[in-house]
Motif scaffolding. Sequence first.
Motif: not given
Length: 202
Positions: A167-171, A185-186, A190-192, A197-200
């Motif tokens: 979902t976070h990279c759906a764009a 908001t969700w 999750v990021r907080a 860790i971020a995705m490569a």
Amino acid sequence: MMTVYGMKVSGNCYKLQLLLARLQRRYRWVEVDSARGETRSAEFLARNPNGKVPVLELEDGRVLTESNAILCFLAEGSTLMPEDRWQRALVLQWLFFEQYSHEPYIAVARFIRLFLPADHPRRGELPRLLERGHQALAVMEQHLAESRTFFVGDSPTIADIALFAYTHCAAEGGFDLSGYPAILTWLASVRAQPDFIAMASA
């Protein structure tokens, strides 16, 4: 030490990275590039005859495949997998939703747009993938809009990890998330979380 065979730009593999970071578990990562056919090698197929990543190999040589099954196994005994029977069933409900109604559209659209040439015939699939992906996002939005910070209970579970991954990279698959305020908001919640860790980058 356990070993994870995966591809860092894969959302299904990113799920494991998120969970293992949150659990502060040590592991060895072996990068396997499925785009170059490395999941079809005899060595890899001996571990997973289905020829897909991720694969978890335990210290004693036992092997587990399928990303959400691996999440369930690793999260057992932690707050990310509830002890309550009903709450566990709800987590599983969202894990099945992610693999059946979410990933086949949002992840596949991302794959086509990022990894296939502009003239590839599979680009003809994008309109249907976008339609079905937005249907999944609408289900998520409705659920989260009912004063929910996370998908199950008041704290994050592996349901959030599984759904966050793509979902976070759906764009990158052509999905505009601006019309889904509860999802946005969700995602921020999750990021907080500790040890996020971020995705490569793809």
